[in-house]
Design an enzyme around this catalytic site. Structure first.
Site, PDB file in Angstrom:
ATOM      1  N   GLY A  46     -89.931 -82.072  -0.252  1.00  0.00           N
ATOM      2  CA  GLY A  46     -89.023 -83.154  -0.639  1.00  0.00           C
ATOM      3  C   GLY A  46     -87.600 -82.756  -0.294  1.00  0.00           C
ATOM      4  O   GLY A  46     -87.311 -81.582  -0.027  1.00  0.00           O
ATOM      5  N   GLN A  51     -78.426 -83.008  -1.491  1.00  0.00           N
ATOM      6  CA  GLN A  51     -78.673 -81.618  -1.052  1.00  0.00           C
ATOM      7  C   GLN A  51     -78.090 -81.342   0.333  1.00  0.00           C
ATOM      8  O   GLN A  51     -77.939 -80.185   0.714  1.00  0.00           O
ATOM      9  CB  GLN A  51     -80.171 -81.300  -1.045  1.00  0.00           C
ATOM     10  CG  GLN A  51     -80.773 -81.214  -2.447  1.00  0.00           C
ATOM     11  CD  GLN A  51     -82.240 -80.880  -2.394  1.00  0.00           C
ATOM     12  OE1 GLN A  51     -83.070 -81.763  -2.179  1.00  0.00           O
ATOM     13  NE2 GLN A  51     -82.578 -79.624  -2.578  1.00  0.00           N
ATOM     14  N   CYS A  95     -86.897 -75.123  -5.319  1.00  0.00           N
ATOM     15  CA  CYS A  95     -85.856 -76.054  -4.857  1.00  0.00           C
ATOM     16  C   CYS A  95     -85.219 -75.453  -3.619  1.00  0.00           C
ATOM     17  O   CYS A  95     -84.878 -74.263  -3.608  1.00  0.00           O
ATOM     18  CB  CYS A  95     -84.811 -76.243  -5.957  1.00  0.00           C
ATOM     19  SG  CYS A  95     -83.500 -77.398  -5.492  1.00  0.00           S
ATOM     20  N   LEU A  96     -85.039 -76.284  -2.588  1.00  0.00           N
ATOM     21  CA  LEU A  96     -84.450 -75.769  -1.348  1.00  0.00           C
ATOM     22  C   LEU A  96     -82.983 -75.371  -1.548  1.00  0.00           C
ATOM     23  O   LEU A  96     -82.446 -74.613  -0.749  1.00  0.00           O
ATOM     24  CB  LEU A  96     -84.591 -76.805  -0.231  1.00  0.00           C
ATOM     25  CG  LEU A  96     -86.046 -77.123   0.171  1.00  0.00           C
ATOM     26  CD1 LEU A  96     -86.088 -78.258   1.192  1.00  0.00           C
ATOM     27  CD2 LEU A  96     -86.760 -75.883   0.718  1.00  0.00           C
ATOM     28  N   HIS A 137     -88.503 -84.635  -9.401  1.00  0.00           N
ATOM     29  CA  HIS A 137     -87.544 -83.578  -9.027  1.00  0.00           C
ATOM     30  C   HIS A 137     -86.466 -84.176  -8.093  1.00  0.00           C
ATOM     31  O   HIS A 137     -85.276 -83.916  -8.266  1.00  0.00           O
ATOM     32  CB  HIS A 137     -88.323 -82.446  -8.339  1.00  0.00           C
ATOM     33  CG  HIS A 137     -87.505 -81.329  -7.792  1.00  0.00           C
ATOM     34  ND1 HIS A 137     -87.593 -80.036  -8.268  1.00  0.00           N
ATOM     35  CD2 HIS A 137     -86.601 -81.272  -6.768  1.00  0.00           C
ATOM     36  CE1 HIS A 137     -86.778 -79.255  -7.584  1.00  0.00           C
ATOM     37  NE2 HIS A 137     -86.162 -79.980  -6.651  1.00  0.00           N
ATOM     38  N   GLU A 138     -86.897 -85.010  -7.133  1.00  0.00           N
ATOM     39  CA  GLU A 138     -85.937 -85.576  -6.160  1.00  0.00           C
ATOM     40  C   GLU A 138     -85.032 -86.614  -6.820  1.00  0.00           C
ATOM     41  O   GLU A 138     -83.826 -86.657  -6.537  1.00  0.00           O
ATOM     42  CB  GLU A 138     -86.674 -86.191  -4.964  1.00  0.00           C
ATOM     43  CG  GLU A 138     -87.551 -85.219  -4.166  1.00  0.00           C
ATOM     44  CD  GLU A 138     -86.877 -83.925  -3.787  1.00  0.00           C
ATOM     45  OE1 GLU A 138     -85.649 -83.914  -3.604  1.00  0.00           O
ATOM     46  OE2 GLU A 138     -87.576 -82.894  -3.694  1.00  0.00           O
ATOM     47  N   HIS A 141     -82.274 -85.016  -8.572  1.00  0.00           N
ATOM     48  CA  HIS A 141     -81.159 -84.626  -7.690  1.00  0.00           C
ATOM     49  C   HIS A 141     -80.149 -85.773  -7.564  1.00  0.00           C
ATOM     50  O   HIS A 141     -78.943 -85.536  -7.473  1.00  0.00           O
ATOM     51  CB  HIS A 141     -81.674 -84.282  -6.282  1.00  0.00           C
ATOM     52  CG  HIS A 141     -82.099 -82.851  -6.101  1.00  0.00           C
ATOM     53  ND1 HIS A 141     -81.255 -81.783  -6.305  1.00  0.00           N
ATOM     54  CD2 HIS A 141     -83.280 -82.314  -5.696  1.00  0.00           C
ATOM     55  CE1 HIS A 141     -81.906 -80.647  -6.036  1.00  0.00           C
ATOM     56  NE2 HIS A 141     -83.137 -80.945  -5.672  1.00  0.00           N
TER      57      HIS A 141
HETATM   58  O1  K1U Z   1     -85.881 -80.925  -3.591  1.00  0.00           O
HETATM   59  C1  K1U Z   1     -86.112 -79.824  -3.119  1.00  0.00           C
HETATM   60  O2  K1U Z   1     -85.334 -78.912  -3.284  1.00  0.00           O
HETATM   61  C2  K1U Z   1     -87.393 -79.590  -2.352  1.00  0.00           C
HETATM   62  C3  K1U Z   1     -88.449 -78.904  -3.169  1.00  0.00           C
HETATM   63  C4  K1U Z   1     -89.323 -79.969  -3.814  1.00  0.00           C
HETATM   64  C5  K1U Z   1     -90.219 -79.555  -4.927  1.00  0.00           C
HETATM   65  C6  K1U Z   1     -91.013 -78.445  -4.874  1.00  0.00           C
HETATM   66  C7  K1U Z   1     -91.864 -78.110  -5.923  1.00  0.00           C
HETATM   67  C8  K1U Z   1     -91.910 -78.920  -7.013  1.00  0.00           C
HETATM   68  C9  K1U Z   1     -91.108 -80.003  -7.091  1.00  0.00           C
HETATM   69  C10 K1U Z   1     -90.284 -80.344  -6.038  1.00  0.00           C
HETATM   70  C11 K1U Z   1     -89.277 -78.030  -2.232  1.00  0.00           C
HETATM   71  O3  K1U Z   1     -89.867 -78.504  -1.330  1.00  0.00           O
HETATM   72  S1  K1U Z   1     -89.292 -76.325  -2.547  1.00  0.00           S
HETATM   73  C12 K1U Z   1     -90.421 -75.691  -1.309  1.00  0.00           C
HETATM   74  C13 K1U Z   1     -91.847 -75.944  -1.626  1.00  0.00           C
HETATM   75  O4  K1U Z   1     -92.179 -76.259  -2.744  1.00  0.00           O
HETATM   76  C14 K1U Z   1     -92.873 -75.837  -0.563  1.00  0.00           C
HETATM   77  C15 K1U Z   1     -92.580 -75.358   0.680  1.00  0.00           C
HETATM   78  C16 K1U Z   1     -93.564 -75.270   1.652  1.00  0.00           C
HETATM   79  C17 K1U Z   1     -94.850 -75.637   1.376  1.00  0.00           C
HETATM   80  C18 K1U Z   1     -95.161 -76.099   0.120  1.00  0.00           C
HETATM   81  C19 K1U Z   1     -94.188 -76.210  -0.836  1.00  0.00           C
HETATM   82 ZN    ZN Z   2     -84.563 -79.457  -5.364  1.00  0.00          ZN
END
Ligand code: K1U
Ligand code: ZN
Length: 172
Positions: A46, A51, A95-96, A137-138, A141
């Site tokens: 996401g 972000q 979270c990225l 989560h998004e 944000h």
């Molecule tokens: O919003 C963001 O920062 C993105 C975030 C979204 C998220 C992850 C986990 C739970 C809720 C929301 C991410 O994508 S973090 C990276 C991640 O979870 C992932 C990366 C590669 C493969 C699978 C998952």
């Molecule tokens: Zn996030």
């Protein structure tokens, strides 16, 4: 498509409330495409416009995780949660904008969401599992809320200090 720079916590832009989108312009469609490309490249499941420093109500997600399954990129303009289940679910979120830090967050297990799609039409769908966790989560944000805001203050403070150190090192 352009890969955009993802802001790292702490950053004041990640704490702001994003503005509703009034007209779906070509510029916003390009932004959605750039966000999807940025999300896949990260990689993530996401991404929300704040972000990448854009304070508008746009999120993208693709929570298809099964090996070999078709991707399902979704762009949501002005997403709104219209219903939430009483049943809760716990997920070890990341979270990225806070890389390499994960923590358990409890949220409604199922949410119904209304949004405007890339086609300009209204969409309504009920999500569960990882899709439900990710869309909440998004949307957080867009309201200046990070997953660490659900943690105890001491844990949040530790994470913020770690991120401040990481940002100092990256700036060197
Ligand atoms: O919003 C963001 O920062 C993105 C975030 C979204 C998220 C992850 C986990 C739970 C809720 C929301 C991410 O994508 S973090 C990276 C991640 O979870 C992932 C990366 C590669 C493969 C699978 C998952
Ligand atoms: Zn996030």
């Amino acid at each position: 498509m352009t890969i955009r720079n993802i802001l790292l916590h702490p950053d004041p832009r990640l704490k702001k409330i994003a503005t509703p989108i009034v007209d779906l312009s070509d510029e916003l469609r390009v932004l959605a495409d750039d966000m999807l490309a940025t999300m896949y490249e990260a990689p993530g499941i996401g991404l929300a416009a704040p972000q990448i420093g854009v304070l508008e109500r746009l999120i993208v997600l693709d929570c298809v995780k099964e090996e070999g399954a078709d991707p399902r990129p979704v762009a949501m303009f002005n997403p709104e949660i219209t219903a939430s289940s009483d049943e809760l679910s716990v997920y070890d979120e990341g979270c990225l904008s806070i890389p390499e830090i994960y923590a358990e967050v409890t949220r409604p297990a199922e949410v119904s969401v209304r949004w405007m799609g890339l086609d300009g039409a209204e969409h309504n769908e009920t999500f569960d599992g990882l899709w439900a966790t990710c869309v909440q989560h998004e949307i957080d944000h867009l309201n200046g809320k990070l997953f660490i805001d659900y943690l105890k203050p001491l844990k949040r403070q530790m994470i913020t200090r770690k991120m401040q150190k990481l940002k100092r090192e990256l700036a060197r």
